[in-house]
Design a protein around this motif. Structure first.
Motif, PDB file in Angstrom:
ATOM      1  N   GLY A 215      15.734  29.692  -2.245  1.00  0.00           N
ATOM      2  CA  GLY A 215      15.931  30.534  -3.415  1.00  0.00           C
ATOM      3  C   GLY A 215      17.342  30.363  -3.933  1.00  0.00           C
ATOM      4  N   ILE A 216      17.523  30.701  -5.180  1.00  0.00           N
ATOM      5  CA  ILE A 216      18.845  30.647  -5.797  1.00  0.00           C
ATOM      6  C   ILE A 216      19.021  31.880  -6.674  1.00  0.00           C
ATOM      7  CG2 ILE A 216      19.082  28.141  -5.733  1.00  0.00           C
ATOM      8  CD1 ILE A 216      18.179  28.023  -8.634  1.00  0.00           C
ATOM      9  N   ASN A 217      20.260  32.259  -6.887  1.00  0.00           N
ATOM     10  CA  ASN A 217      20.561  33.356  -7.807  1.00  0.00           C
ATOM     11  C   ASN A 217      21.979  33.199  -8.335  1.00  0.00           C
ATOM     12  OD1 ASN A 217      22.242  34.242  -5.739  1.00  0.00           O
ATOM     13  ND2 ASN A 217      21.394  36.287  -5.608  1.00  0.00           N
ATOM     14  N   GLN A 218      22.415  34.176  -9.066  1.00  0.00           N
ATOM     15  CA  GLN A 218      23.774  34.207  -9.600  1.00  0.00           C
ATOM     16  C   GLN A 218      24.420  35.492  -9.099  1.00  0.00           C
ATOM     17  OE1 GLN A 218      25.868  32.317 -11.102  1.00  0.00           O
ATOM     18  NE2 GLN A 218      27.357  33.829 -11.680  1.00  0.00           N
ATOM     19  N   ASP A 219      25.672  35.416  -8.703  1.00  0.00           N
ATOM     20  CA  ASP A 219      26.374  36.570  -8.141  1.00  0.00           C
ATOM     21  C   ASP A 219      26.572  37.719  -9.120  1.00  0.00           C
ATOM     22  OD1 ASP A 219      26.708  35.882  -5.527  1.00  0.00           O
ATOM     23  OD2 ASP A 219      28.828  35.415  -5.671  1.00  0.00           O
ATOM     24  N   GLY A 220      26.642  37.424 -10.407  1.00  0.00           N
ATOM     25  CA  GLY A 220      27.030  38.470 -11.347  1.00  0.00           C
ATOM     26  C   GLY A 220      28.545  38.614 -11.326  1.00  0.00           C
ATOM     27  N   LYS A 221      29.041  39.765 -11.697  1.00  0.00           N
ATOM     28  CA  LYS A 221      30.482  39.986 -11.770  1.00  0.00           C
ATOM     29  C   LYS A 221      31.072  40.100 -10.362  1.00  0.00           C
ATOM     30  CE  LYS A 221      33.921  42.897 -13.948  1.00  0.00           C
ATOM     31  NZ  LYS A 221      34.165  44.073 -14.768  1.00  0.00           N
ATOM     32  N   THR A 222      32.106  39.294 -10.100  1.00  0.00           N
ATOM     33  CA  THR A 222      32.816  39.331  -8.820  1.00  0.00           C
ATOM     34  C   THR A 222      34.312  39.273  -9.090  1.00  0.00           C
ATOM     35  OG1 THR A 222      32.918  36.926  -8.525  1.00  0.00           O
ATOM     36  CG2 THR A 222      30.937  38.050  -7.677  1.00  0.00           C
ATOM     37  N   ASN A 223      35.085  39.254  -8.002  1.00  0.00           N
ATOM     38  CA  ASN A 223      36.537  39.149  -8.124  1.00  0.00           C
ATOM     39  C   ASN A 223      37.005  37.704  -8.242  1.00  0.00           C
ATOM     40  OD1 ASN A 223      36.953  41.894  -8.023  1.00  0.00           O
ATOM     41  ND2 ASN A 223      37.046  41.939  -5.802  1.00  0.00           N
ATOM     42  N   GLY A 224      36.084  36.763  -8.299  1.00  0.00           N
ATOM     43  CA  GLY A 224      36.457  35.359  -8.441  1.00  0.00           C
ATOM     44  C   GLY A 224      35.622  34.465  -7.546  1.00  0.00           C
ATOM     45  N   ILE A 225      35.893  33.169  -7.627  1.00  0.00           N
ATOM     46  CA  ILE A 225      35.078  32.176  -6.931  1.00  0.00           C
ATOM     47  C   ILE A 225      35.166  32.300  -5.404  1.00  0.00           C
ATOM     48  CG2 ILE A 225      36.812  30.356  -6.919  1.00  0.00           C
ATOM     49  CD1 ILE A 225      34.450  28.420  -7.622  1.00  0.00           C
ATOM     50  N   THR A 226      36.253  32.849  -4.883  1.00  0.00           N
ATOM     51  CA  THR A 226      36.373  32.998  -3.431  1.00  0.00           C
ATOM     52  C   THR A 226      35.863  34.350  -2.951  1.00  0.00           C
ATOM     53  OG1 THR A 226      38.643  33.827  -3.569  1.00  0.00           O
ATOM     54  CG2 THR A 226      38.355  31.435  -3.314  1.00  0.00           C
ATOM     55  N   ALA A 227      35.309  35.154  -3.850  1.00  0.00           N
ATOM     56  CA  ALA A 227      34.799  36.487  -3.471  1.00  0.00           C
ATOM     57  C   ALA A 227      33.332  36.609  -3.867  1.00  0.00           C
ATOM     58  CB  ALA A 227      35.625  37.575  -4.152  1.00  0.00           C
ATOM     59  N   PRO A 228      32.430  36.130  -3.011  1.00  0.00           N
ATOM     60  CA  PRO A 228      31.010  36.230  -3.340  1.00  0.00           C
ATOM     61  C   PRO A 228      30.553  37.687  -3.384  1.00  0.00           C
ATOM     62  CG  PRO A 228      31.301  35.455  -1.085  1.00  0.00           C
ATOM     63  CD  PRO A 228      32.660  35.529  -1.705  1.00  0.00           C
ATOM     64  N   SER A 229      29.429  37.922  -4.041  1.00  0.00           N
ATOM     65  CA  SER A 229      28.876  39.271  -4.169  1.00  0.00           C
ATOM     66  C   SER A 229      28.016  39.608  -2.952  1.00  0.00           C
ATOM     67  CB  SER A 229      28.020  39.360  -5.434  1.00  0.00           C
ATOM     68  OG  SER A 229      27.231  40.526  -5.404  1.00  0.00           O
ATOM     69  N   LEU A 230      28.411  40.623  -2.219  1.00  0.00           N
ATOM     70  CA  LEU A 230      27.660  41.075  -1.039  1.00  0.00           C
ATOM     71  C   LEU A 230      26.234  41.441  -1.437  1.00  0.00           C
ATOM     72  CD1 LEU A 230      27.609  41.941   1.973  1.00  0.00           C
ATOM     73  CD2 LEU A 230      28.392  44.183   1.209  1.00  0.00           C
ATOM     74  N   GLY A 231      26.088  42.235  -2.485  1.00  0.00           N
ATOM     75  CA  GLY A 231      24.763  42.680  -2.920  1.00  0.00           C
ATOM     76  C   GLY A 231      23.867  41.535  -3.346  1.00  0.00           C
ATOM     77  N   SER A 232      24.414  40.592  -4.114  1.00  0.00           N
ATOM     78  CA  SER A 232      23.616  39.451  -4.578  1.00  0.00           C
ATOM     79  C   SER A 232      23.168  38.577  -3.418  1.00  0.00           C
ATOM     80  CB  SER A 232      24.404  38.609  -5.575  1.00  0.00           C
ATOM     81  OG  SER A 232      24.609  39.316  -6.773  1.00  0.00           O
ATOM     82  N   GLN A 233      24.057  38.372  -2.447  1.00  0.00           N
ATOM     83  CA  GLN A 233      23.681  37.556  -1.299  1.00  0.00           C
ATOM     84  C   GLN A 233      22.595  38.242  -0.472  1.00  0.00           C
ATOM     85  OE1 GLN A 233      26.707  35.792   1.082  1.00  0.00           O
ATOM     86  NE2 GLN A 233      27.638  34.752  -0.647  1.00  0.00           N
TER      87      GLN A 233
END
Length: 170
Positions: free
Chosen positions: A108-126
Motif C-alpha cells: 500500500g501507499i499513501n501521503q503523509d499530509g502536513k508534517t514538519n518536513g521530510i525528516t518528520a514522517p506522520s505517525l498517524g498516516s503511517q
C-alpha cells in the motif's frame, strides 16, 4: 536487448520510489495487466546541489556515520546504489520453476499530509497505512519476520517510525 513489452514507467517519489514502483507492479500483476514486472530503483548524486540541499535541511550526519534507530542518530549518509526485482504471480513463478526468494502478500501507499518536513514522517498516516494493508490482506503481525523501514537517521524521524510500527503491531 530483452525485447520487453508493456508499460515502462519512471517515477520519483523521493525515498519511496522503489516501494511505490513495487506497489504499482503488484497491482498490475493482480489485475492481470502484465505477466511479469522488472522493478528497479536507482540513487545517484551527480551534482553537489543534492548534498548542499540535504546539508542545509539538516539531513546529513556531520560525523559521516548513519546511526539509524540509535540514541546517537544525527542524520544519514547518502549512498549511491541500484536494485532490481523480477515480480510474477506466485502460481506463475511456481509453474515456470522459478527460484522464489520472497512472496509479497500485500502492499500500500499513501501521503503523509502536513508534517514538519521530510525528516518528520506522520505517525498517524503511517499507522493508518499499516493497519489498512494488514486488514486488506489479512496479515497478522505475528506472521511478519522482516520489516523494511525508511530510517531517516534522525532523533525526530526514527522514533516516529518505530512508534507507528509498534502501535499497529500491538
Amino acid at each position: 536487448l530483452l525485447d520487453l513489452r508493456g508499460p515502462s514507467v519512471a517515477l520519483d517519489t523521493a525515498c519511496s520510489s522503489s516501494l511505490v514502483a513495487t506497489h504499482l507492479a503488484c497491482q498490475a500483476l493482480r489485475a492481470r495487466e502484465i505477466e511479469m514486472a522488472l522493478v528497479g530503483g536507482v540513487t545517484l548524486y551527480l551534482t553537489a546541489q543534492s548534498y548542499v540541499g540535504m546539508c542545509a535541511a539538516g539531513m546529513l550526519s556531520p560525523e559521516g556515520q548513519c546511526k539509524t534507530f540509535d540514541d546517537g542518530a544525527d542524520g544519514f549518509v547518502p549512498g549511491e546504489g541500484v536494485g532490481t526485482l523480477v515480480l510474477k504471480r506466485l502460481k506463475d513463478a511456481q509453474a515456470d520453476g522459478d527460484r522464489i526468494y520472497a512472496v509479497i502478500i500485500g502492499s500500500g501507499i499513501n501521503q503523509d499530509g502536513k508534517t514538519n518536513g521530510i525528516t518528520a514522517p506522520s505517525l498517524g498516516s503511517q499507522m493508518d497505512l499499516a493497519r489498512e494493508v494488514y486488514e486488506r490482506y489479512r496479515i497478522s503481525a505475528e506472521s511478519i519476520g522482516y520489516v523494511e523501514m525508511h530510517g531517516t537517521g534522525t532523533k525526530l524521524g526514527d522514533p516516529i517510525e518505530l512508534e507507528a510500527l509498534s502501535t499497529v503491531f500491538k
